[in-house]
Scaffold this active site. Structure first.
Site, PDB file in Angstrom:
ATOM      1  N   LYS A 125      16.263  13.291 -20.011  1.00 48.58           N
ATOM      2  CA  LYS A 125      16.218  13.162 -21.478  1.00 48.58           C
ATOM      3  C   LYS A 125      17.571  13.557 -22.110  1.00 48.58           C
ATOM      4  O   LYS A 125      18.462  14.026 -21.417  1.00 48.58           O
ATOM      5  CB  LYS A 125      15.068  14.010 -22.038  1.00 48.58           C
ATOM      6  CG  LYS A 125      13.711  13.656 -21.416  1.00 48.58           C
ATOM      7  CD  LYS A 125      13.233  12.253 -21.764  1.00 48.58           C
ATOM      8  CE  LYS A 125      12.225  11.677 -20.794  1.00 48.58           C
ATOM      9  NZ  LYS A 125      10.869  12.161 -20.844  1.00 48.58           N
TER      10      LYS A 125
HETATM   11  C1  PLP Z   1       9.398  12.074 -20.396  1.00 50.64           C
HETATM   12  C2  PLP Z   1       8.298  11.612 -21.267  1.00 50.64           C
HETATM   13  C3  PLP Z   1       7.146  12.388 -21.495  1.00 50.64           C
HETATM   14  C4  PLP Z   1       6.832  13.638 -20.726  1.00 50.64           C
HETATM   15  O1  PLP Z   1       7.803  14.604 -20.743  1.00 50.64           O
HETATM   16  P1  PLP Z   1       7.707  15.830 -19.709  1.00 50.64           P
HETATM   17  O2  PLP Z   1       8.625  16.858 -20.321  1.00 50.64           O
HETATM   18  O3  PLP Z   1       8.206  15.314 -18.393  1.00 50.64           O
HETATM   19  O4  PLP Z   1       6.315  16.281 -19.653  1.00 50.64           O
HETATM   20  C5  PLP Z   1       6.222  11.929 -22.399  1.00 50.64           C
HETATM   21  N1  PLP Z   1       6.376  10.770 -23.039  1.00 50.64           N
HETATM   22  C6  PLP Z   1       7.446   9.973 -22.842  1.00 50.64           C
HETATM   23  C7  PLP Z   1       7.561   8.702 -23.607  1.00 50.64           C
HETATM   24  C8  PLP Z   1       8.428  10.363 -21.936  1.00 50.64           C
HETATM   25  O5  PLP Z   1       9.464   9.561 -21.694  1.00 50.64           O
END
Ligand code: PLP
Length: 384
Positions: free
Chosen positions: A185
């Site tokens: 992210k």
């Molecule tokens: C990465 C992601 C999540 C989950 O994030 P985590 O921190 O890995 O639990 C949820 N929704 C979307 C659209 C994502 O890309």
């Protein structure tokens, strides 16, 4: 065959000595779990987003779980969300005993619209979860009106969208949004997430649920120790962030504006160069005022002379040392959902069209324009 010398991953976190020093300091301090670093990170997030309250957690998935619990979502309830999303949201709705209802997406932004959500409403609908896809933002105003008109909660999956803006708001400033700090992210804490909200009651409830359901008073929270006498007010979970992660997050957040600028510059060069490749269709930008945080650069592979499908295309790029990602395969097409909800196949045309064709090209702050040139050259080589 064109082959890049060194493998170019599709994503890589930007970690410098600043982060390493901050984490080392926490490791040497004698306090490594939830403490002062978490509080500082929460305050920094609140300020960055112009938000009211921020709660840092072990993941965005944890935030979504707590949210569903706090809203009392359970058997008999329906939650509207896209099927083109990360599986975690849909899994959690399912695990709570509620029913995920999939709204189809706009074919070129990959986001749900007021119309697609409206067509999914029933008298059992309790919650709408739009996804801000790839760092672009969903059109919130019409969705907010729809939700308030029907007295349904609306929570933004902002896993891709820290730093994104909708009209004159930063995501997180209004309503409730969930961020992810997974390594791919825009900023990372290793694993981690945050729930940001303007709702004080929800904040209180989530703070309690995130740590065993213990009543923690203001003094305890400030000191970040818990008095040994704290007691269970309701059964809760264990989704707190550690200070090791928060120290990393604090340093990353300081660089977020710089990261977004780097990403935007690379994205704009991709857009320019992709005009040369008619077999790839990038996403369409928002038609309303917004700031894109460029979490992902997504293209769709159209019919091509080589007859490559998306998976073969990704494989061909890999042979040329270019990594790619797939965000995402439609959830309703995956084994469990296919077998349990077979009636859904064929009902979400824009979702299914994209699920077969999307591919995320390399995009991360430490990449260079020369790296983008390699990607373009490799793509041309695959398709010619
Ligand atoms: C990465 C992601 C999540 C989950 O994030 P985590 O921190 O890995 O639990 C949820 N929704 C979307 C659209 C994502 O890309």
């Amino acid at each position: 065959m064109f082959k890049r010398q060194q493998f170019l991953p599709f994503s890589k976190p930007s970690i410098s000595d600043k982060e390493i020093d901050a984490v080392s300091e926490v490791l040497r301090s004698g306090w490594i779990t939830t403490g002062a670093q978490c509080t500082a990170f929460e305050n920094a997030l609140t300020e960055y987003c112009s938000a009211k309250h921020s709660i840092v957690l072990s993941s965005a998935t944890a935030g979504m779980h707590l949210l569903l619990k706090a809203l009392g979502i359970g058997p008999g309830d329906e939650v509207i969300t896209p099927s083109l999303t990360w599986v975690s949201t849909v899994n959690l709705i399912e695990l709570c005993g509620a029913k995920p209802v999939f709204a189809d997406i706009d074919r070129d932004t990959l986001m749900v619209t007021k119309e697609s959500v409206e067509s999914c409403l029933t008298d059992r609908t309790r919650l709408i979860i739009p996804v801000h896809y790839a760092g672009a933002v969903a059109d919130l105003d019409p969705l907010r009106s729809l939700a308030s008109e029907h007295e349904i909660a609306l929570v933004e999956d902002a896993a891709h969208a820290i730093g994104s803006e909708y009209r004159d708001e930063r995501i997180g400033q209004r309503g409730t949004a969930i961020f992810s700090f997974h390594p791919i992210k825009n900023i990372t804490t290793g694993e981690g997430g945050a729930l940001v909200t303007d709702n004080p009651d929800l904040t209180e409830r989530i703070r309690r649920l995130k740590f065993h359901g213990l009543g923690v008073d203001a003094f305890d929270r400030q000191m970040q120790g818990r008095s040994p006498q704290a007691e269970v007010l309701e059964p809760g979970y264990k989704y707190n962030m550690t200070d090791i992660s928060a120290a990393l997050g604090l340093e990353q957040l300081k660089k977020l504006e710089y990261f977004i600028n780097c990403r935007a510059e690379l994205a704009s060069y991709y857009q320019h160069r992709l005009l040369e490749i008619e077999e790839l269709s990038p996403l369409k930008e928002n038609s309303y005022p917004a700031r894109h945080s460029w979490h992902l650069f997504i293209v769709r592979l159209l019919a091509n002379r080589k007859g490559l499908d998306r998976n073969q295309f990704m494989e061909e790029l890999k042979r040329r040392n270019i990594g790619t990602g797939l965000h995402f395969r439609a959830v309703h097409e995956q084994k469990f959902y296919r077998e349990n909800r077979p009636e859904l196949i064929g009902t979400l045309p824009n979702t299914e069209w994209n699920s077969e064709r999307i591919c995320s090209l390399p995009l991360f702050p430490d990449m260079t324009l020369d790296d983008v040139k390699d990607v373009i050259e490799a793509i041309k080589d695959c398709l010619s």
